[in-house]
Each structure stands twice: as C-alpha cells, then as structure tokens.
Design a protein around this motif. Structure first.
Motif, short mmCIF file in Angstrom:
data_model
loop_
_atom_site.label_atom_id
_atom_site.label_comp_id
_atom_site.label_asym_id
_atom_site.label_seq_id
_atom_site.Cartn_x
_atom_site.Cartn_y
_atom_site.Cartn_z
N TYR A 4 -32.88 -13.45 -13.29
CA TYR A 4 -31.62 -12.51 -13.56
C TYR A 4 -30.83 -12.12 -12.49
N GLU A 5 -29.47 -11.76 -12.70
CA GLU A 5 -28.63 -11.66 -11.72
C GLU A 5 -28.38 -10.02 -11.41
N PHE A 6 -28.04 -9.73 -10.36
CA PHE A 6 -27.86 -8.35 -10.10
C PHE A 6 -26.71 -8.02 -9.15
N ARG A 19 -38.06 -13.31 -12.37
CA ARG A 19 -39.43 -12.23 -12.59
C ARG A 19 -39.59 -12.42 -14.08
N PRO A 20 -40.85 -12.18 -14.73
CA PRO A 20 -41.09 -12.35 -15.89
C PRO A 20 -40.22 -11.70 -17.01
N MET A 21 -40.15 -12.07 -18.24
CA MET A 21 -39.36 -11.32 -19.12
C MET A 21 -39.84 -9.97 -19.22
N SER A 22 -40.92 -9.89 -19.15
CA SER A 22 -41.67 -8.26 -19.29
C SER A 22 -41.00 -7.40 -18.35
N GLU A 23 -40.49 -7.74 -17.06
CA GLU A 23 -39.81 -6.83 -16.20
C GLU A 23 -38.46 -6.96 -15.99
N ALA A 24 -37.80 -7.53 -16.83
CA ALA A 24 -36.45 -7.82 -17.09
C ALA A 24 -35.54 -6.72 -16.64
N ALA A 25 -35.86 -5.43 -17.42
CA ALA A 25 -35.25 -4.24 -17.01
C ALA A 25 -35.53 -3.36 -16.02
N ALA A 26 -36.55 -3.71 -15.03
CA ALA A 26 -37.30 -3.10 -14.11
C ALA A 26 -36.15 -2.96 -12.84
N PRO A 27 -35.88 -1.98 -12.47
CA PRO A 27 -35.09 -1.75 -11.34
C PRO A 27 -35.50 -2.74 -10.13
N THR A 28 -34.42 -2.98 -9.23
CA THR A 28 -34.69 -3.75 -7.97
C THR A 28 -33.78 -3.33 -6.66
N ALA A 29 -34.38 -3.66 -5.69
CA ALA A 29 -33.15 -3.36 -4.47
C ALA A 29 -32.45 -4.81 -4.06
N CYS A 30 -31.34 -4.49 -3.37
CA CYS A 30 -30.77 -5.71 -3.14
C CYS A 30 -31.20 -6.20 -1.50
N PRO A 31 -30.87 -7.31 -1.24
CA PRO A 31 -31.61 -7.99 0.16
C PRO A 31 -31.22 -7.28 0.97
N GLN A 32 -30.33 -6.42 1.16
CA GLN A 32 -29.98 -5.34 2.51
C GLN A 32 -31.02 -4.26 2.17
N GLY A 33 -31.47 -3.87 1.10
CA GLY A 33 -32.23 -2.83 1.02
C GLY A 33 -31.74 -1.61 0.15
N LEU A 40 -26.51 -7.78 -14.20
CA LEU A 40 -25.37 -8.57 -14.72
C LEU A 40 -25.74 -9.23 -15.97
N LEU A 41 -24.75 -9.44 -17.04
CA LEU A 41 -24.90 -10.05 -18.01
C LEU A 41 -24.44 -11.34 -17.64
N SER A 42 -25.34 -12.40 -18.09
CA SER A 42 -24.98 -13.82 -17.47
C SER A 42 -24.84 -14.66 -18.62
N THR A 43 -24.12 -15.75 -18.45
CA THR A 43 -23.81 -16.67 -20.03
C THR A 43 -24.45 -18.14 -19.40
N VAL A 44 -25.13 -18.53 -20.24
CA VAL A 44 -25.74 -19.95 -19.79
C VAL A 44 -25.30 -20.78 -21.02
N ALA A 45 -24.91 -21.92 -20.27
CA ALA A 45 -24.66 -23.20 -21.49
C ALA A 45 -25.64 -24.47 -21.34
N PHE A 46 -25.97 -24.69 -22.25
CA PHE A 46 -26.94 -25.95 -22.49
C PHE A 46 -26.20 -27.09 -23.14
N THR A 47 -26.57 -28.26 -22.49
CA THR A 47 -25.80 -29.56 -23.16
C THR A 47 -26.88 -30.26 -23.66
N GLY A 48 -26.68 -31.53 -24.24
CA GLY A 48 -27.44 -32.48 -24.50
C GLY A 48 -28.40 -32.85 -23.35
#
Length: 72
Positions: A4-6, A19-33, A40-48
């Motif tokens: 997940y991207e924050f 993190r597991p999908m069950s914790e997708a909505a859990a808050p998180t701190a940035c690396p600087q604390g 963020l909403l991310s888009t993913v593209a899959f190809t053959g």
C-alpha cells in the motif's frame, strides 16, 4: 502480501507499506515519524505471461473515406 502506498501530509514523503489486506485501512506513520498520513489509491496493470503489452490489431486497409478508396 499486498503493498500500500501512503503520503505524509507533514513532510510530503510518499512511501510504501507491506501488510495483510485485513490491515489495509490501519493508520501508519511515515519513515520520519509523522503520524498524519493518507493512503493513496494506486493503479496496477497486469499483462500476459510474457510481460509485454498486448499488440493492437492492424488497421483495415482501403475502403471508406480517407482509407485510400476515395482519393482524398
């Protein structure tokens, strides 16, 4: 495990968290604390299996206006 991207609202840093999908909505701190982050909403593209994008079919030749048949 899903990734997940924050973005930190305090410093503007963008970072990823695995993190597991069950914790997708859990808050998180940035690396600087900083604790004021937003997921963020991310888009993913899959190809053959080959990893290349599917090829486009060739355009039909001739016929129709501007297809070569009308001479324009």
């Amino acid at each position: 495990m899903p990734r997940y991207e924050f973005r930190c609202r305090a410093c503007g840093d963008t970072f990823e968290v695995n993190r597991p999908m069950s914790e997708a909505a859990a808050p998180t701190a940035c690396p600087q604390g900083h604790g004021d982050t937003v997921k963020l909403l991310s888009t993913v593209a899959f190809t053959g299996r080959g990893g290349s994008a599917p090829s486009r079919p060739a355009a039909p030749a001739g016929g129709g206006c501007c297809g070569g048949a009308c001479g324009c």
